[in-house]
Design an enzyme around this catalytic site. Structure first.
Site, PDB file in Angstrom:
ATOM      1  N   PHE A  14      -4.530  -8.618  -4.706  1.00 32.68           N
ATOM      2  CA  PHE A  14      -5.125  -7.401  -5.233  1.00 32.68           C
ATOM      3  C   PHE A  14      -4.040  -6.236  -5.663  1.00 32.68           C
ATOM      4  CE2 PHE A  14      -6.893  -3.052  -3.697  1.00 32.68           C
ATOM      5  CZ  PHE A  14      -7.292  -2.779  -4.828  1.00 32.68           C
ATOM      6  N   ASP A  34       3.548 -16.706  -2.894  1.00 34.41           N
ATOM      7  CA  ASP A  34       2.178 -16.644  -2.134  1.00 34.41           C
ATOM      8  C   ASP A  34       1.646 -17.729  -2.119  1.00 34.41           C
ATOM      9  OD1 ASP A  34      -0.694 -15.877  -2.378  1.00 34.41           O
ATOM     10  OD2 ASP A  34      -0.146 -14.069  -3.088  1.00 34.41           O
ATOM     11  N   ALA A  81      -0.112 -10.575   3.672  1.00 36.77           N
ATOM     12  CA  ALA A  81      -0.571 -10.288   4.930  1.00 36.77           C
ATOM     13  C   ALA A  81      -1.853 -10.728   5.023  1.00 36.77           C
ATOM     14  CB  ALA A  81      -0.409  -8.760   5.355  1.00 36.77           C
ATOM     15  N   SER A 122       1.034   0.454   6.741  1.00 37.11           N
ATOM     16  CA  SER A 122      -0.434   0.884   6.441  1.00 37.11           C
ATOM     17  C   SER A 122      -0.754   1.981   7.431  1.00 37.11           C
ATOM     18  CB  SER A 122      -1.440  -0.234   7.141  1.00 37.11           C
ATOM     19  OG  SER A 122      -2.594   0.337   7.400  1.00 37.11           O
ATOM     20  N   TYR A 146      -3.286  -6.546  13.520  1.00 40.55           N
ATOM     21  CA  TYR A 146      -2.691  -6.437  12.121  1.00 40.55           C
ATOM     22  C   TYR A 146      -2.045  -4.683  12.275  1.00 40.55           C
ATOM     23  CZ  TYR A 146      -3.357  -4.159   7.382  1.00 40.55           C
ATOM     24  OH  TYR A 146      -2.958  -3.654   6.208  1.00 40.55           O
ATOM     25  N   ASN A 175      -6.362   4.299   2.089  1.00 35.19           N
ATOM     26  CA  ASN A 175      -7.289   3.483   1.677  1.00 35.19           C
ATOM     27  C   ASN A 175      -7.468   3.195   0.261  1.00 35.19           C
ATOM     28  OD1 ASN A 175      -8.677   5.751   3.783  1.00 35.19           O
ATOM     29  ND2 ASN A 175      -8.749   3.853   4.367  1.00 35.19           N
ATOM     30  N   VAL A 190     -17.968   0.097   2.319  1.00 31.94           N
ATOM     31  CA  VAL A 190     -18.749   1.053   2.105  1.00 31.94           C
ATOM     32  C   VAL A 190     -18.916   1.532   0.566  1.00 31.94           C
ATOM     33  CG1 VAL A 190     -16.889   3.006   2.521  1.00 31.94           C
ATOM     34  CG2 VAL A 190     -19.406   3.408   2.856  1.00 31.94           C
ATOM     35  N   ILE A 191     -18.171   1.392  -0.099  1.00 34.12           N
ATOM     36  CA  ILE A 191     -18.146   1.481  -1.832  1.00 34.12           C
ATOM     37  C   ILE A 191     -19.104   0.393  -2.280  1.00 34.12           C
ATOM     38  CG2 ILE A 191     -17.126   1.841  -3.973  1.00 34.12           C
ATOM     39  CD1 ILE A 191     -14.319   2.338  -2.653  1.00 34.12           C
ATOM     40  N   GLU A 272     -25.557   8.591  16.525  1.00 37.66           N
ATOM     41  CA  GLU A 272     -24.356   8.855  16.890  1.00 37.66           C
ATOM     42  C   GLU A 272     -23.433   8.050  16.288  1.00 37.66           C
ATOM     43  OE1 GLU A 272     -23.018  11.745  19.245  1.00 37.66           O
ATOM     44  OE2 GLU A 272     -25.084  12.213  18.635  1.00 37.66           O
TER      45      GLU A 272
HETATM   46  N1  NAD Z   1      -5.772  -2.871   0.297  1.00 40.40           N
HETATM   47  C1  NAD Z   1      -5.502  -1.808   1.152  1.00 40.40           C
HETATM   48  O1  NAD Z   1      -6.485  -0.902   1.263  1.00 40.40           O
HETATM   49  C2  NAD Z   1      -4.397  -1.770   1.975  1.00 40.40           C
HETATM   50  C3  NAD Z   1      -3.985  -0.902   2.878  1.00 40.40           C
HETATM   51  C4  NAD Z   1      -2.872  -0.596   3.573  1.00 40.40           C
HETATM   52  C5  NAD Z   1      -2.117  -1.597   3.460  1.00 40.40           C
HETATM   53  N2  NAD Z   1      -2.260  -2.803   2.781  1.00 40.40           N
HETATM   54  C6  NAD Z   1      -1.225  -3.772   2.772  1.00 40.40           C
HETATM   55  O2  NAD Z   1      -0.839  -4.158   1.444  1.00 40.40           O
HETATM   56  C7  NAD Z   1      -0.584  -5.549   1.185  1.00 40.40           C
HETATM   57  C8  NAD Z   1      -1.447  -6.041   0.243  1.00 40.40           C
HETATM   58  O3  NAD Z   1      -2.688  -6.043   0.378  1.00 40.40           O
HETATM   59  P1  NAD Z   1      -3.882  -6.524  -0.673  1.00 40.40           P
HETATM   60  O4  NAD Z   1      -5.019  -5.585  -0.516  1.00 40.40           O
HETATM   61  O5  NAD Z   1      -3.134  -6.788  -2.000  1.00 40.40           O
HETATM   62  O6  NAD Z   1      -4.301  -7.817   0.179  1.00 40.40           O
HETATM   63  P2  NAD Z   1      -4.792  -9.434  -0.675  1.00 40.40           P
HETATM   64  O7  NAD Z   1      -5.343 -10.096   0.618  1.00 40.40           O
HETATM   65  O8  NAD Z   1      -5.388  -9.124  -1.929  1.00 40.40           O
HETATM   66  O9  NAD Z   1      -3.191  -9.936  -1.182  1.00 40.40           O
HETATM   67  C9  NAD Z   1      -2.342 -10.441  -0.081  1.00 40.40           C
HETATM   68  C10 NAD Z   1      -1.740 -11.774  -0.920  1.00 40.40           C
HETATM   69  O10 NAD Z   1      -0.961 -12.337   0.252  1.00 40.40           O
HETATM   70  C11 NAD Z   1      -1.310 -13.884   0.316  1.00 40.40           C
HETATM   71  N3  NAD Z   1      -0.931 -14.362   1.507  1.00 40.40           N
HETATM   72  C12 NAD Z   1      -1.822 -14.165   2.556  1.00 40.40           C
HETATM   73  N4  NAD Z   1      -1.173 -14.984   3.529  1.00 40.40           N
HETATM   74  C13 NAD Z   1      -0.084 -15.384   3.051  1.00 40.40           C
HETATM   75  C14 NAD Z   1       0.718 -16.327   3.745  1.00 40.40           C
HETATM   76  N5  NAD Z   1       0.872 -16.655   4.953  1.00 40.40           N
HETATM   77  N6  NAD Z   1       2.156 -16.702   2.986  1.00 40.40           N
HETATM   78  C15 NAD Z   1       2.293 -16.345   1.762  1.00 40.40           C
HETATM   79  N7  NAD Z   1       1.211 -15.622   1.142  1.00 40.40           N
HETATM   80  C16 NAD Z   1       0.103 -15.136   1.942  1.00 40.40           C
HETATM   81  C17 NAD Z   1      -2.718 -13.982  -0.120  1.00 40.40           C
HETATM   82  O11 NAD Z   1      -2.943 -15.166  -1.026  1.00 40.40           O
HETATM   83  C18 NAD Z   1      -2.890 -12.714  -1.319  1.00 40.40           C
HETATM   84  O12 NAD Z   1      -2.481 -13.128  -2.567  1.00 40.40           O
HETATM   85  C19 NAD Z   1      -0.936  -5.977   2.792  1.00 40.40           C
HETATM   86  O13 NAD Z   1       0.251  -6.261   3.397  1.00 40.40           O
HETATM   87  C20 NAD Z   1      -1.839  -5.047   3.428  1.00 40.40           C
HETATM   88  O14 NAD Z   1      -1.847  -5.244   4.615  1.00 40.40           O
HETATM   89  C21 NAD Z   1      -3.509  -2.777   1.944  1.00 40.40           C
END
Ligand code: NAD
Length: 310
Positions: A14, A34, A81, A122, A146, A175, A190-191, A272
């Protein structure tokens, strides 16, 4: 001068798919690393057609694969992640990917002597905040595997800075929402829940008084912060990335009612609820990255609904 190459783990996810086009605009080449567990192959294929993007379909859990694939790269963005909701259900997988994976990427970056590593941390490293807005120097209290891996990731970066001179920035994303987000995403469920009901003319149902709040930050602004962090002069610090505004669930419901354009009032389900609130102090983001959020939550949510309806 030849183009610099950015190595981006999780680049097919994403947030990654919003970062890569900005990197191309800035004249970088991009190597996405990836395992495509949640990656979007069609989007990656479109980006690869530019000739400046390649995909290494591999896993961050394999240190040798990470090290080999990073060869020749100038800068690193580490996004790969597994999410917060999976981490409680399967701590083993979470630790493997988020803790060992972090280490593999950081160790390789230190070894290759990259100029800067940007890590997706995060807001969840703070746990339940004691005060708003949340500042980078506040006490950290990560509550799940996490969140613990994000905090440990920041500590590991500091270790590689001291031992091998690795230069890093950890972005504590709040977020994140926006186009391309999977409906299962933890923070945004929630959205989706509200929008689903509104589209069938039903009012959103809010538990308690809807006082719990989040700092919703649009994915385009997140992507801008990643590029700014790659290029910032100062490094070796965590930086909050949010809007600084906490939007309560009740306010979110009102924004979405207006955006969908239905004539309903939210319904309150008296019970609550534990009220947690979130808002980022973004002073450091302004100072270190020269970054400001540009998309107000009302506009971002309204656009999101237009995209989804179209
Ligand atoms: N989206 C949020 O609200 C948010 C908030 C705080 C932090 N983050 C952090 O931002 C980063 C990106 O989040 P996102 O929302 O794009 O997540 P996402 O799940 O859409 O993207 C993560 C990508 O990592 C790849 N991936 C997962 N496991 C893997 C592995 N073992 N080896 C290689 N690739 C792997 C997945 O295929 C995916 O393309 C993450 O580290 C997440 O923790 C996201």
């Amino acid at each position: 001068m030849s183009k610099q190459t950015v190595f981006i783990t999780g680049g097919a996810g994403f947030i990654g798919l919003h970062v890569v086009p900005l990197l191309l605009d800035k004249g970088y080449r991009v190597r996405i690393f990836d395992n495509m567990f949640r990656g979007d192959r069609d989007q990656v294929a479109k980006l690869a057609a530019t000739g400046d993007v390649e995909l290494v379909d591999q896993d961050v859990r394999y240190g040798g694969a990470v090290h080999a694939a990073m060869k020749g790269c100038d800068l690193v963005v580490h996004l790969a992640a597994v999410s917060i909701n999976k981490s409680q259900a399967d701590p083993y997988e979470s630790i493997d990917i988020n803790m060992v994976g972090n280490h593999n990427v950081f160790a390789a970056a230190a070894d290759h002597g990259v100029k800067r590593l940007v890590f997706a941390s995060s807001a969840s490293v703070y746990g339940d905040p004691k005060k708003l807005p949340m500042h980078e120097d506040d006490r950290l209290d990560p509550l799940t595997p996490y969140c613990i891996s994000k905090r440990a990731g920041e500590d590991l970066l500091a270790f590689y800075q001291r031992s091998k001179g690795l230069n890093w920035i950890a972005l504590r994303f709040f977020n994140v929402y926006g186009p391309g987000q999977k409906p299962t995403a933890y923070y945004t469920s929630v959205i989706n829940h509200f929008v689903k009901r509104l589209k069938t003319g039903q009012p959103p149902i809010i538990d308690g008084r809807g006082e719990q709040s989040m700092d919703f930050i649009h994915v385009h602004d997140i992507a801008r912060s990643v590029v700014a962090a790659l290029e910032a002069e100062q490094g070796n610090v965590p930086v909050n990335i949010g809007t600084g505004i906490d939007t309560s669930v009740a306010t979110l419901a009102e924004i979405l009612i207006k955006a969908v354009g239905v004539d309903v009032e939210p319904q309150f389900n008296p019970r609550e609820v534990l009220v947690s609130r979130r808002a980022a102090d973004i002073t450091r983001a302004r100072e270190v990255l020269g970054w400001e959020p540009t998309i107000a939550v009302e506009d971002g949510m309204t656009d999101l609904i237009k995209v989804e309806v179209a």
